[in-house]
Design a protein around this motif. Structure first.
Motif, PDB file in Angstrom:
ATOM      1  N   SER A 408       0.974  -1.320  -0.294  1.00 12.86           N
ATOM      2  CA  SER A 408       0.376   0.134  -0.112  1.00 12.86           C
ATOM      3  C   SER A 408       1.048   1.009   0.139  1.00 12.86           C
ATOM      4  N   ARG A 409       1.905   1.169   0.494  1.00 19.25           N
ATOM      5  CA  ARG A 409       3.038   2.430   0.854  1.00 19.25           C
ATOM      6  C   ARG A 409       3.964   3.103  -0.796  1.00 19.25           C
ATOM      7  N   LEU A 410       4.093   1.071  -1.377  1.00 15.18           N
ATOM      8  CA  LEU A 410       4.056   1.357  -2.284  1.00 15.18           C
ATOM      9  C   LEU A 410       3.311   2.788  -3.570  1.00 15.18           C
ATOM     10  N   TYR A 411       2.084   1.791  -3.953  1.00 13.79           N
ATOM     11  CA  TYR A 411       1.136   2.364  -4.219  1.00 13.79           C
ATOM     12  C   TYR A 411       1.460   3.776  -4.043  1.00 13.79           C
ATOM     13  N   THR A 412       0.959   4.303  -2.706  1.00  6.85           N
ATOM     14  CA  THR A 412       0.853   5.251  -2.653  1.00  6.85           C
ATOM     15  C   THR A 412       2.238   6.751  -3.673  1.00  6.85           C
ATOM     16  N   GLU A 413       3.199   5.813  -2.931  1.00  6.61           N
ATOM     17  CA  GLU A 413       4.263   6.561  -3.972  1.00  6.61           C
ATOM     18  C   GLU A 413       4.225   6.924  -5.028  1.00  6.61           C
ATOM     19  N   ILE A 414       3.793   5.829  -5.361  1.00  6.15           N
ATOM     20  CA  ILE A 414       3.994   5.704  -7.577  1.00  6.15           C
ATOM     21  C   ILE A 414       2.744   6.774  -8.135  1.00  6.15           C
ATOM     22  N   PHE A 415       1.472   6.619  -7.226  1.00  6.56           N
ATOM     23  CA  PHE A 415       0.214   6.827  -7.899  1.00  6.56           C
ATOM     24  C   PHE A 415       0.225   8.327  -6.960  1.00  6.56           C
ATOM     25  N   GLY A 416       0.390   8.554  -6.777  1.00  9.11           N
ATOM     26  CA  GLY A 416      -0.073  10.098  -5.408  1.00  9.11           C
ATOM     27  C   GLY A 416      -0.369  11.158  -5.747  1.00  9.11           C
ATOM     28  N   THR A 417       0.879  11.034  -7.021  1.00  9.29           N
ATOM     29  CA  THR A 417       1.053  12.349  -7.623  1.00  9.29           C
ATOM     30  C   THR A 417       0.318  12.266  -9.078  1.00  9.29           C
ATOM     31  N   PHE A 418      -0.572  11.458  -9.778  1.00  7.58           N
ATOM     32  CA  PHE A 418      -1.657  11.325 -10.730  1.00  7.58           C
ATOM     33  C   PHE A 418      -2.858  11.814 -10.237  1.00  7.58           C
ATOM     34  N   GLN A 419      -3.095  12.662 -11.347  1.00  3.58           N
ATOM     35  CA  GLN A 419      -4.483  14.025 -11.069  1.00  3.58           C
ATOM     36  C   GLN A 419      -5.413  12.965 -11.354  1.00  3.58           C
ATOM     37  N   LYS A 420      -6.964  13.302 -10.121  1.00  2.00           N
ATOM     38  CA  LYS A 420      -7.618  12.076 -10.593  1.00  2.00           C
ATOM     39  C   LYS A 420      -8.363  12.450 -11.713  1.00  2.00           C
ATOM     40  N   ARG A 421      -9.282  11.664 -12.569  1.00  3.47           N
ATOM     41  CA  ARG A 421     -10.096  12.217 -13.762  1.00  3.47           C
ATOM     42  C   ARG A 421     -11.435  12.014 -14.086  1.00  3.47           C
ATOM     43  N   VAL A 422     -11.953  10.732 -12.686  1.00  6.65           N
ATOM     44  CA  VAL A 422     -12.829   9.849 -11.827  1.00  6.65           C
ATOM     45  C   VAL A 422     -13.495  10.777 -11.628  1.00  6.65           C
ATOM     46  N   THR A 423     -14.705  11.942 -11.174  1.00  2.00           N
ATOM     47  CA  THR A 423     -15.265  12.397 -10.475  1.00  2.00           C
ATOM     48  C   THR A 423     -15.844  11.389  -9.143  1.00  2.00           C
ATOM     49  N   ASP A 424     -16.741  12.105  -8.055  1.00  2.00           N
ATOM     50  CA  ASP A 424     -17.467  11.201  -7.120  1.00  2.00           C
ATOM     51  C   ASP A 424     -18.875  10.835  -8.175  1.00  2.00           C
ATOM     52  N   GLU A 425     -18.951  11.951  -9.215  1.00  2.00           N
ATOM     53  CA  GLU A 425     -20.621  11.646  -9.726  1.00  2.00           C
ATOM     54  C   GLU A 425     -20.180  10.473 -10.652  1.00  2.00           C
ATOM     55  N   MET A 426     -19.098  11.508 -11.522  1.00  2.00           N
ATOM     56  CA  MET A 426     -19.011   9.994 -12.772  1.00  2.00           C
ATOM     57  C   MET A 426     -19.420   8.406 -12.280  1.00  2.00           C
ATOM     58  N   ASN A 427     -18.222   8.388 -11.192  1.00  2.00           N
ATOM     59  CA  ASN A 427     -18.346   6.870 -10.881  1.00  2.00           C
ATOM     60  C   ASN A 427     -19.594   6.657 -10.193  1.00  2.00           C
ATOM     61  N   ASP A 428     -20.254   7.062  -9.785  1.00  2.00           N
ATOM     62  CA  ASP A 428     -22.069   6.890  -9.064  1.00  2.00           C
ATOM     63  C   ASP A 428     -22.872   6.437 -11.040  1.00  2.00           C
ATOM     64  N   ASN A 429     -22.494   7.556 -11.977  1.00  2.00           N
ATOM     65  CA  ASN A 429     -23.265   6.984 -12.670  1.00  2.00           C
ATOM     66  C   ASN A 429     -22.510   6.142 -13.284  1.00  2.00           C
ATOM     67  N   LEU A 430     -21.365   5.593 -13.494  1.00  2.00           N
ATOM     68  CA  LEU A 430     -21.044   3.690 -14.136  1.00  2.00           C
ATOM     69  C   LEU A 430     -21.470   2.905 -12.802  1.00  2.00           C
ATOM     70  N   ILE A 431     -21.630   3.138 -11.964  1.00  3.08           N
ATOM     71  CA  ILE A 431     -22.048   2.158 -10.961  1.00  3.08           C
ATOM     72  C   ILE A 431     -22.963   1.873 -10.613  1.00  3.08           C
ATOM     73  N   ARG A 432     -24.092   2.665 -11.150  1.00  2.00           N
ATOM     74  CA  ARG A 432     -25.769   2.431 -10.473  1.00  2.00           C
ATOM     75  C   ARG A 432     -26.204   0.895 -11.481  1.00  2.00           C
ATOM     76  N   ASN A 433     -27.322   0.973 -10.861  1.00  2.00           N
ATOM     77  CA  ASN A 433     -28.324  -0.286 -11.563  1.00  2.00           C
ATOM     78  C   ASN A 433     -28.733   0.750 -13.020  1.00  2.00           C
ATOM     79  N   VAL A 434     -28.511  -0.558 -13.812  1.00  2.71           N
ATOM     80  CA  VAL A 434     -29.291  -0.118 -15.124  1.00  2.71           C
ATOM     81  C   VAL A 434     -31.087  -0.228 -15.287  1.00  2.71           C
TER      82      VAL A 434
END
Length: 465
Positions: A408-434
């Motif tokens: 987990s620490r290694l993942y934080t060091e690698i991906f910590g500087t990545f800019q978030k592209r998927v917002t919470d609203e987008m994620n909720d829309n993707l995983i909701r029921n059809v």
């Protein structure tokens, strides 16, 4: 490792070469040993090229009889130590970690000359008492009357020289399956069977390769049976893979077997079964149906070979019956060749050529390339056998993808500087029921696509008219 040993009684016959190709295709041997080839070196080299064996050593025949040859693949570490008209002595290495001596012999037809061959083997064996050593071929001799059916009994003293050879070199027959009476011939009106061909080894060889065995194949083109020897450290039971053949769908009884598998039997018909269970039952029923309905050309060849083998060994079978079975076998081979030509043409229509031999060679090369005989673990230890190879592979992937180490620490060091592209609203829309409305829209679009496709095709037909 697999070896083929056969007194072919003349390699110039088309039927003999065809049988050899069949054995080569089915068993994929690493080494092929042939005696009584009755052919010169140029012809031997051409046959080796047809079989896919670029390396060989041959002993030319004397006049119209004799001749020995050993073919081997490039990956086989084989070195020839000596050769003569009755013996080719070699040393074979396996994966650079172990080796054994390999002697292919042809016992002289004359008993006095055969004794000279035994003396030669005795001299070779003096330096191999503590080395693994295997001998195979047509010995042209038996150990006793128990290895002979038909004809007059021989005096016990006539077996003494061969028995001394076996005893002095601590030789034993490799465990075998099939009919070990490998030669069948006629002496007047009598049919005689003898155990002339065999695979023998010393105690050191059995210690290194305890799971090895020899299979005696059916008679046919020669009066000697071909021998297939499986050299292995441990016995492996190959798992048969179910393969569906679309040609079966038009055969009688196939539809009923699938129906039985899908519905189940007895009380199972009243239970709602999962899809995986139904498919498993269908595979079982199709396999049972295939065993009772032999529509495969290769299976028909094996069936006819079994009948021909029994006919040759039976003293009550007439020559006409044997010839009839040979004609049926030849026709079965022709049918198989036609099938492969048709199949290769269908495949080549997509590639732009008609070369059938190319596909056989590609399949053969792929099998050899994908075959895994040993594997080295992370500690540098070499493991052989399917079970050991599977365990090493399992340990490797478990350590590679397992959760034994907290990353987990290694993942934080690698991906910590990545800019978030998927917002919470987008994620909720993707995983909701059809929703029902979305399903209705998809169905409507599918009907529109079908209608559009029909209109386009109708327009093309009208233009053609």
């Amino acid at each position: 490792m697999r070896t083929i040993c056969w007194n072919c009684r003349g390699l110039g016959n088309d039927s003999t070469v065809r049988r050899l190709k069949e054995i080569n295709r089915k068993y994929l041997p690493d080494i092929i040993c042939l005696s009584e080839t009755k052919q010169q070196d140029d012809y031997i080299r051409d046959v080796g090229a047809q079989l896919g064996f670029p390396r060989y050593v041959s002993v030319p025949p004397r006049g119209l009889s004799g001749g020995l040859v050993i073919f081997w693949h490039q990956h086989v570490q084989l070195s020839v130590l000596s050769h003569s008209p009755n013996l080719i002595d070699c040393k074979v290495g396996i994966n650079g970690s172990s080796s054994f001596y390999f002697s292919f012999l042809y016992g002289h037809p004359n008993q006095a000359s055969r004794l000279q061959v035994w003396e030669c083997i005795e001299r070779i064996g003096l330096s191999r008492r503590n080395e693994a050593w295997i001998l195979l071929g047509d010995f042209n001799e038996i150990l006793g009357n128990h290895e002979k059916i038909g004809g007059r009994e021989r005096p016990a003293v006539s077996f003494q020289d061969f028995r001394n050879l076996v005893r002095n070199n601590n030789l034993l027959d490799v465990k075998s399956i099939g009919n070990k009476f490998s030669w069948v011939g006629k002496r007047g009106s009598h049919t005689i069977q003898c155990c002339l061909d065999r695979t023998m080894a010393n105690g050191e060889w059995f210690t290194d390769f305890p799971a090895s065995e020899t299979e005696f194949l059916e008679l046919g083109e020669s009066d000697h049976r071909p021998l297939v020897t499986f050299i292995s450290h441990e016995k492996e039971e190959p798992r048969r893979i179910f393969r569906f053949d679309s040609r079966m769908t038009y055969k009688e009884g196939f539809y009923e077997s699938v129906s039985r598998g899908w519905r189940g039997s007895g009380q199972m018909q009243l239970i709602q079964q999962p899809l995986a269970q139904r498919l498993k039952q269908c595979r079982t029923q199709i396999s049972i149906w295939k065993r009772h309905n032999r529509h495969n050309a290769e299976e028909r060849i094996q069936l006819l070979r079994g009948r021909l083998d029994k006919a040759i060994c039976s003293p009550s079978t007439t020559i006409q019956e044997v010839d009839m079975l040979k004609d049926d076998l030849n026709q079965a081979y022709i049918d198989e060749e036609i099938f492969w030509k048709q199949r290769s043409r269908v495949m080549w229509l997509r590639s732009g050529d008609k070369n059938t031999k190319y596909f056989h060679s590609i399949t053969k090369v792929r099998r050899h390339r994908l075959h895994l005989s040993s594997i080295q673990d992370s500690n540098g230890v070499i493991h052989r056998g399917q079970k050991q190879i599977a365990l090493v592979a399992q340990d490797y992937f478990q350590s590679l993808f397992g959760n034994s180490v907290d990353n987990s620490r290694l993942y934080t060091e690698i991906f910590g500087t990545f800019q978030k592209r998927v917002t919470d609203e987008m994620n909720d829309n993707l995983i909701r029921n059809v929703s029902i409305e979305e399903i209705s829209i998809i169905k409507h679009l599918a009907r529109m696509d079908s209608l559009l496709f029909s209109i386009i095709n109708f327009g093309r037909i009208s233009n053609q008219k």
